[in-house]
Write a protein that holds these residues in place. Sequence first.
Motif, PDB file in Angstrom:
ATOM      1  N   MET A   1     -46.538 -11.212  37.084  1.00 44.18           N
ATOM      2  CA  MET A   1     -47.026 -10.815  36.174  1.00 44.18           C
ATOM      3  C   MET A   1     -48.713 -10.127  35.498  1.00 44.18           C
ATOM      4  O   MET A   1     -48.393 -11.315  35.642  1.00 44.18           O
ATOM      5  CB  MET A   1     -46.457 -11.104  35.372  1.00 44.18           C
ATOM      6  CG  MET A   1     -44.845 -11.066  35.048  1.00 44.18           C
ATOM      7  SD  MET A   1     -44.226  -9.608  34.290  1.00 44.18           S
ATOM      8  CE  MET A   1     -42.528 -11.011  33.519  1.00 44.18           C
ATOM      9  N   GLU A  18     -44.798  -6.688  35.905  1.00 48.24           N
ATOM     10  CA  GLU A  18     -44.199  -7.013  37.178  1.00 48.24           C
ATOM     11  C   GLU A  18     -44.445  -6.434  38.406  1.00 48.24           C
ATOM     12  O   GLU A  18     -43.972  -5.306  38.855  1.00 48.24           O
ATOM     13  CB  GLU A  18     -42.893  -7.802  37.137  1.00 48.24           C
ATOM     14  CG  GLU A  18     -42.353  -8.833  38.427  1.00 48.24           C
ATOM     15  CD  GLU A  18     -41.014  -8.936  38.503  1.00 48.24           C
ATOM     16  OE1 GLU A  18     -40.509  -9.829  38.794  1.00 48.24           O
ATOM     17  OE2 GLU A  18     -41.011  -8.914  37.222  1.00 48.24           O
ATOM     18  N   GLU A  19     -45.073  -7.129  39.406  1.00 51.69           N
ATOM     19  CA  GLU A  19     -45.605  -6.490  40.627  1.00 51.69           C
ATOM     20  C   GLU A  19     -43.934  -6.497  42.078  1.00 51.69           C
ATOM     21  O   GLU A  19     -43.952  -7.745  42.031  1.00 51.69           O
ATOM     22  CB  GLU A  19     -46.694  -6.976  41.322  1.00 51.69           C
ATOM     23  CG  GLU A  19     -47.790  -6.583  40.428  1.00 51.69           C
ATOM     24  CD  GLU A  19     -49.563  -6.658  40.968  1.00 51.69           C
ATOM     25  OE1 GLU A  19     -49.541  -6.682  42.201  1.00 51.69           O
ATOM     26  OE2 GLU A  19     -50.398  -7.232  40.729  1.00 51.69           O
ATOM     27  N   VAL A  20     -43.845  -4.962  41.982  1.00 43.42           N
ATOM     28  CA  VAL A  20     -42.406  -6.022  42.962  1.00 43.42           C
ATOM     29  C   VAL A  20     -43.150  -5.214  44.741  1.00 43.42           C
ATOM     30  O   VAL A  20     -44.542  -4.682  44.227  1.00 43.42           O
ATOM     31  CB  VAL A  20     -41.620  -4.634  42.447  1.00 43.42           C
ATOM     32  CG1 VAL A  20     -40.925  -4.780  44.129  1.00 43.42           C
ATOM     33  CG2 VAL A  20     -41.345  -5.204  41.529  1.00 43.42           C
ATOM     34  N   GLY A  21     -43.356  -6.267  45.171  1.00 44.43           N
ATOM     35  CA  GLY A  21     -43.337  -6.034  46.615  1.00 44.43           C
ATOM     36  C   GLY A  21     -43.723  -7.421  47.301  1.00 44.43           C
ATOM     37  O   GLY A  21     -43.697  -8.587  46.646  1.00 44.43           O
ATOM     38  N   ASN A  22     -44.600  -7.537  48.598  1.00 39.93           N
ATOM     39  CA  ASN A  22     -44.956  -8.821  48.889  1.00 39.93           C
ATOM     40  C   ASN A  22     -46.816  -9.232  48.055  1.00 39.93           C
ATOM     41  O   ASN A  22     -47.226 -10.197  48.965  1.00 39.93           O
ATOM     42  CB  ASN A  22     -44.995  -8.757  50.589  1.00 39.93           C
ATOM     43  CG  ASN A  22     -44.146  -8.311  51.128  1.00 39.93           C
ATOM     44  OD1 ASN A  22     -42.468  -8.879  50.902  1.00 39.93           O
ATOM     45  ND2 ASN A  22     -44.012  -7.884  52.162  1.00 39.93           N
ATOM     46  N   THR A  23     -47.393  -9.226  47.640  1.00 36.32           N
ATOM     47  CA  THR A  23     -48.509  -8.911  47.089  1.00 36.32           C
ATOM     48  C   THR A  23     -48.371 -10.184  46.703  1.00 36.32           C
ATOM     49  O   THR A  23     -47.390 -10.316  45.850  1.00 36.32           O
ATOM     50  CB  THR A  23     -49.102  -7.731  45.921  1.00 36.32           C
ATOM     51  OG1 THR A  23     -48.214  -7.298  45.569  1.00 36.32           O
ATOM     52  CG2 THR A  23     -49.238  -6.807  46.974  1.00 36.32           C
ATOM     53  N   PRO A  25     -48.478 -12.899  43.675  1.00 35.16           N
ATOM     54  CA  PRO A  25     -49.572 -12.837  42.461  1.00 35.16           C
ATOM     55  C   PRO A  25     -50.439 -13.106  41.273  1.00 35.16           C
ATOM     56  O   PRO A  25     -51.084 -14.113  42.133  1.00 35.16           O
ATOM     57  CB  PRO A  25     -48.509 -13.716  41.315  1.00 35.16           C
ATOM     58  CG  PRO A  25     -47.760 -14.899  42.419  1.00 35.16           C
ATOM     59  CD  PRO A  25     -47.651 -14.147  43.370  1.00 35.16           C
TER      60      PRO A  25
END
Length: 131
Positions: A1, A18-23, A25
């Motif tokens: 987030m 909120e970031e979605v994916g393989n990155t 946090p």
Amino acid sequence: MKNLKITVNGTVYDVQVEEVGNTPPASISTTPAVVPQPAVAPTPAPAPVKAPAAKADVPADAELISCPMPGTIVSVNVTPGQSVKKNDVLLILEAMKMENEIMAPHDATVAAVHVNKGDSVDSGAPLVSLH
């Protein structure tokens, strides 16, 4: 987030995304952001609407001919000081798509004319004063 500060139309919003994916946090600060609120000036009260001034003063001894219904003045057929006979047309009022002749109730002299051609008038508005 992620905590982001977004400004929309001058208003600042503190939002969390909120970031979605393989990155991985991102590091997040645990102290809450202080968002300054814009100063809101009080809205001034609207200026009072003044009633339109009468076109001419009504003499104390004059008989006032008032408008029988709302409408628009199509023509004014008299002037102050003019003598009129009973049933002479003082003016023509258009109301409800009909032209209505406003006539003198008796022989008299026009003391004042309170309307002009093209004026919109309400029911009870002064039209002509006679004496």
